[in-house]
Enzyme design. Structure first.
Site, PDB file in Angstrom:
ATOM      1  N   LYS A 182      -2.612 -16.044  -9.726  1.00  0.00           N
ATOM      2  CA  LYS A 182      -1.146 -16.061  -9.688  1.00  0.00           C
ATOM      3  C   LYS A 182      -0.692 -17.485  -9.416  1.00  0.00           C
ATOM      4  O   LYS A 182      -1.128 -18.101  -8.447  1.00  0.00           O
ATOM      5  CB  LYS A 182      -0.614 -15.128  -8.605  1.00  0.00           C
ATOM      6  CG  LYS A 182      -0.613 -13.674  -9.026  1.00  0.00           C
ATOM      7  CD  LYS A 182       0.179 -12.816  -8.066  1.00  0.00           C
ATOM      8  CE  LYS A 182       0.187 -11.375  -8.539  1.00  0.00           C
ATOM      9  NZ  LYS A 182       0.841 -10.469  -7.566  1.00  0.00           N
ATOM     10  N   HIS A 190       5.052 -18.107   5.670  1.00  0.00           N
ATOM     11  CA  HIS A 190       4.720 -16.929   4.864  1.00  0.00           C
ATOM     12  C   HIS A 190       4.038 -15.841   5.699  1.00  0.00           C
ATOM     13  O   HIS A 190       4.473 -14.689   5.723  1.00  0.00           O
ATOM     14  CB  HIS A 190       3.842 -17.353   3.686  1.00  0.00           C
ATOM     15  CG  HIS A 190       3.431 -16.216   2.799  1.00  0.00           C
ATOM     16  ND1 HIS A 190       4.320 -15.575   1.962  1.00  0.00           N
ATOM     17  CD2 HIS A 190       2.248 -15.574   2.638  1.00  0.00           C
ATOM     18  CE1 HIS A 190       3.699 -14.604   1.318  1.00  0.00           C
ATOM     19  NE2 HIS A 190       2.432 -14.584   1.708  1.00  0.00           N
ATOM     20  N   ARG A 216      -3.159  -3.795  -7.743  1.00  0.00           N
ATOM     21  CA  ARG A 216      -3.017  -5.101  -7.080  1.00  0.00           C
ATOM     22  C   ARG A 216      -1.738  -5.152  -6.234  1.00  0.00           C
ATOM     23  O   ARG A 216      -1.653  -5.897  -5.258  1.00  0.00           O
ATOM     24  CB  ARG A 216      -3.016  -6.196  -8.158  1.00  0.00           C
ATOM     25  CG  ARG A 216      -3.042  -7.583  -7.607  1.00  0.00           C
ATOM     26  CD  ARG A 216      -3.394  -8.619  -8.653  1.00  0.00           C
ATOM     27  NE  ARG A 216      -3.242  -9.950  -8.093  1.00  0.00           N
ATOM     28  CZ  ARG A 216      -3.627 -11.062  -8.683  1.00  0.00           C
ATOM     29  NH1 ARG A 216      -4.198 -11.017  -9.870  1.00  0.00           N
ATOM     30  NH2 ARG A 216      -3.449 -12.230  -8.110  1.00  0.00           N
ATOM     31  N   GLU A 266      -0.351  -4.891 -13.093  1.00  0.00           N
ATOM     32  CA  GLU A 266       0.510  -3.997 -13.873  1.00  0.00           C
ATOM     33  C   GLU A 266       0.087  -2.535 -13.768  1.00  0.00           C
ATOM     34  O   GLU A 266       0.687  -1.685 -14.395  1.00  0.00           O
ATOM     35  CB  GLU A 266       0.560  -4.464 -15.349  1.00  0.00           C
ATOM     36  CG  GLU A 266      -0.790  -4.560 -15.998  1.00  0.00           C
ATOM     37  CD  GLU A 266      -0.822  -5.462 -17.233  1.00  0.00           C
ATOM     38  OE1 GLU A 266       0.197  -6.099 -17.564  1.00  0.00           O
ATOM     39  OE2 GLU A 266      -1.885  -5.527 -17.868  1.00  0.00           O
ATOM     40  N   HIS A 273       5.060  -7.850   2.090  1.00  0.00           N
ATOM     41  CA  HIS A 273       5.603  -9.006   1.376  1.00  0.00           C
ATOM     42  C   HIS A 273       7.059  -8.849   0.929  1.00  0.00           C
ATOM     43  O   HIS A 273       7.727  -9.859   0.701  1.00  0.00           O
ATOM     44  CB  HIS A 273       4.731  -9.341   0.160  1.00  0.00           C
ATOM     45  CG  HIS A 273       3.473 -10.078   0.530  1.00  0.00           C
ATOM     46  ND1 HIS A 273       2.536  -9.548   1.401  1.00  0.00           N
ATOM     47  CD2 HIS A 273       3.005 -11.309   0.179  1.00  0.00           C
ATOM     48  CE1 HIS A 273       1.540 -10.415   1.544  1.00  0.00           C
ATOM     49  NE2 HIS A 273       1.802 -11.488   0.819  1.00  0.00           N
ATOM     50  N   LYS A 287     -10.097  -9.171  -1.857  1.00  0.00           N
ATOM     51  CA  LYS A 287      -9.145  -9.704  -2.845  1.00  0.00           C
ATOM     52  C   LYS A 287      -9.717  -9.580  -4.253  1.00  0.00           C
ATOM     53  O   LYS A 287      -9.035  -9.164  -5.190  1.00  0.00           O
ATOM     54  CB  LYS A 287      -8.832 -11.169  -2.503  1.00  0.00           C
ATOM     55  CG  LYS A 287      -7.985 -11.877  -3.554  1.00  0.00           C
ATOM     56  CD  LYS A 287      -6.515 -11.649  -3.363  1.00  0.00           C
ATOM     57  CE  LYS A 287      -5.686 -12.036  -4.568  1.00  0.00           C
ATOM     58  NZ  LYS A 287      -4.626 -12.977  -4.325  1.00  0.00           N
ATOM     59  N   ASN A 337       0.723  -6.546  -1.785  1.00  0.00           N
ATOM     60  CA  ASN A 337       2.067  -6.958  -1.354  1.00  0.00           C
ATOM     61  C   ASN A 337       2.499  -6.259  -0.073  1.00  0.00           C
ATOM     62  O   ASN A 337       3.681  -6.304   0.282  1.00  0.00           O
ATOM     63  CB  ASN A 337       3.093  -6.688  -2.463  1.00  0.00           C
ATOM     64  CG  ASN A 337       2.898  -7.636  -3.620  1.00  0.00           C
ATOM     65  OD1 ASN A 337       2.516  -8.780  -3.425  1.00  0.00           O
ATOM     66  ND2 ASN A 337       3.133  -7.148  -4.823  1.00  0.00           N
ATOM     67  N   HIS A 345       9.043 -11.840   1.972  1.00  0.00           N
ATOM     68  CA  HIS A 345       9.673 -12.820   1.075  1.00  0.00           C
ATOM     69  C   HIS A 345      11.149 -12.996   1.419  1.00  0.00           C
ATOM     70  O   HIS A 345      11.684 -14.103   1.366  1.00  0.00           O
ATOM     71  CB  HIS A 345       9.552 -12.375  -0.385  1.00  0.00           C
ATOM     72  CG  HIS A 345       8.222 -12.707  -0.988  1.00  0.00           C
ATOM     73  ND1 HIS A 345       7.830 -12.263  -2.233  1.00  0.00           N
ATOM     74  CD2 HIS A 345       7.185 -13.439  -0.512  1.00  0.00           C
ATOM     75  CE1 HIS A 345       6.612 -12.702  -2.494  1.00  0.00           C
ATOM     76  NE2 HIS A 345       6.199 -13.420  -1.468  1.00  0.00           N
ATOM     77  N   GLU A 356      -2.438 -12.401   6.887  1.00  0.00           N
ATOM     78  CA  GLU A 356      -2.974 -11.904   5.606  1.00  0.00           C
ATOM     79  C   GLU A 356      -4.360 -11.272   5.812  1.00  0.00           C
ATOM     80  O   GLU A 356      -4.726 -10.332   5.119  1.00  0.00           O
ATOM     81  CB  GLU A 356      -3.081 -13.037   4.573  1.00  0.00           C
ATOM     82  CG  GLU A 356      -1.768 -13.619   4.113  1.00  0.00           C
ATOM     83  CD  GLU A 356      -1.053 -12.806   3.025  1.00  0.00           C
ATOM     84  OE1 GLU A 356      -1.607 -11.786   2.541  1.00  0.00           O
ATOM     85  OE2 GLU A 356       0.076 -13.200   2.670  1.00  0.00           O
ATOM     86  N   ARG A 412      -0.781 -26.554 -23.106  1.00  0.00           N
ATOM     87  CA  ARG A 412      -1.078 -25.108 -23.241  1.00  0.00           C
ATOM     88  C   ARG A 412      -2.314 -24.697 -22.440  1.00  0.00           C
ATOM     89  O   ARG A 412      -2.988 -23.736 -22.766  1.00  0.00           O
ATOM     90  CB  ARG A 412      -1.259 -24.706 -24.708  1.00  0.00           C
ATOM     91  CG  ARG A 412      -0.016 -24.966 -25.543  1.00  0.00           C
ATOM     92  CD  ARG A 412      -0.070 -24.240 -26.867  1.00  0.00           C
ATOM     93  NE  ARG A 412       1.059 -24.617 -27.677  1.00  0.00           N
ATOM     94  CZ  ARG A 412       1.065 -25.635 -28.530  1.00  0.00           C
ATOM     95  NH1 ARG A 412      -0.009 -26.384 -28.674  1.00  0.00           N
ATOM     96  NH2 ARG A 412       2.136 -25.907 -29.221  1.00  0.00           N
TER      97      ARG A 412
HETATM   98  N1  GLY Z   1      -1.052 -12.355  -3.269  1.00  0.00           N
HETATM   99  C1  GLY Z   1      -0.905 -11.150  -4.009  1.00  0.00           C
HETATM  100  C2  GLY Z   1      -1.706 -11.121  -5.254  1.00  0.00           C
HETATM  101  O1  GLY Z   1      -2.475 -12.018  -5.503  1.00  0.00           O
HETATM  102  O2  GLY Z   1      -1.567 -10.204  -6.028  1.00  0.00           O
END
Ligand code: GLY
Length: 373
Positions: free
Chosen positions: A152, A274, A251, A247, A258, A236, A255, A262, A194, A130
């Site tokens: 992430k 990538h 952030r 959410e 992306h 970042k 993307n 992707h 990036e 956990r």
């Molecule tokens: N690489 C995108 C993020 O960390 O939200």
């Protein structure tokens, strides 16, 4: 900070209340890792370094020595290199190894490598018992400026990239731009895509720095990277602090490029790197932005020319655009039937996120087939 870091060291902080952590950027950092672990984490029983065969061969010995020198028992697990290693099965095997090695809740996992190693190690550190402590030591440009910061973690599913994952903020991130000297040029360029992304979505000054340093960057001059890496990390961190769990739609701006990226990676079975895929995705999104009057043609050109100067191709490879759009519909960024893209509004300006018609994406992809390189 009393750790004897070299001149030019930068310490940034990711402020997330009780999950806050430092990002230390400095040359010759691996040999200081043991001291940094002891200064930041109490009572570490043992340390397991997860790395791949290429990076492990180069750096795991010096990292292990530094930890052992500070009285921390260290051992390494080497996983195969490449995106295929980022799988559910590999995560299961890693967990099996941790059990065999007697890793307990006071142990520490160090992810030493690029995005694949960072993602799968973070995932394993999040779910094993956990959750155990985690340090990210990114060794590719892409991982240094992006994936090592922000928590992430993921493994891929056969139906899509990063479909299985959790947020797991590391306890420390250690970035040594000096390790980029062993990075193949293709990987370096992939990371530079990036870097350009950060400049376009948030930092016009960074765009100018990349323009000024372009030749030194593609020649792999570490001094040029030492300038841009901390700047990208700051961008970042600002996004992560405002929207840790991705959410609030803040952030999500990271993307940029992306969604198409992707799809290109997955449809090419990861034959396209990538960053290479993200650069093409940024070209698509910027072209759509200009066609919608969201971004000046001039800004599109500036981005296009910078990619060219960095030797990064924005030509669509020989892949059917319909296959790409179908993939985008299955990807987690498609919501209620429409593909949503991050659309830039200018160099260094906040982008917008909008649903875009399939027909417009297909038309733009077709146009990119005739890009020069
Ligand atoms: N690489 C995108 C993020 O960390 O939200």
């Amino acid at each position: 900070m009393g750790l004897g870091l070299n001149e030019g060291a930068v310490e940034l902080m990711v402020n997330l209340n009780y999950k806050s952590y430092p990002v230390i950027i400095s040359p010759a950092l691996l040999e200081k890792a043991g001291g940094i672990v002891n200064a930041n984490l109490a009572d570490v029983s043992k340390c397991v370094i997860i790395t791949d065969r290429v990076v492990g061969g180069l750096y795991s010995n010096s990292l292990e020595r530094s930890l052992e020198g500070q009285g921390i028992h260290a051992a390494s697990i080497w996983i195969p290199e490449g995106e295929e290693a980022k799988s559910w099965n590999e995560a299961g095997d890693l967990i099996g190894s941790l059990i065999d090695m007697g890793v307990d809740r006071r142990s520490l996992i160090i992810a030493l490598g690029g995005g694949v190693v960072g993602d799968i190690s973070g995932f394993v550190a999040a779910v094993y018992l956990r959750g155990v402590r985690l340090i990210q030591v990114p060794t590719t440009l892409l991982a240094q400026v992006d994936s090592s910061i922000g928590g992430k973690t993921a493994v891929n599913h056969e139906k899509g990239k990063n479909l299985i994952g959790v947020f797991k903020q590391p306890n420390v991130v250690l970035i040594d731009p000096g390790v980029l000297k062993t990075l193949p040029l293709r990987e370096l360029k992939s990371g530079l895509a990036e870097v350009v992304k950060y400049a376009v979505i948030a930092d016009a000054e960074l765009f100018k720095i990349i323009e000024a340093e372009a030749d030194r960057l593609i020649n792999g001059e570490i001094r040029a990277f030492s300038k841009i890496v901390p700047r990208c990390c700051r961008v970042k961190i600002a996004f992560v602090e405002q929207d840790e769990r991705d959410e609030k739609g803040i952030r999500a701006a990271l993307n940029y490029g992306h969604t198409v990226g992707h799809a290109l990676e997955a449809v090419s079975s990861f034959g396209i790197r990538h960053g290479e895929a993200v650069a093409i995705g940024m070209e698509v999104a910027a072209k759509i932005s200009t066609s919608q009057g969201l971004m000046e043609e001039e800004d599109f050109e500036e981005q296009h020319v910078l990619f060219k100067r960095l030797g990064i191709s924005t030509k669509l490879p020989n892949i059917d655009p319909i296959t790409l759009v179908e993939y985008m519909h299955r990807d987690k960024k498609a919501e209620r039937g429409s593909i949503r893209l991050v659309l830039p509004t200018g160099i260094g300006e906040k982008p917008v996120i909008r649903p875009v018609e399939d027909a417009l994406i297909l038309k733009t992809l077709e146009e990119l087939r005739s890009n020069e390189a």
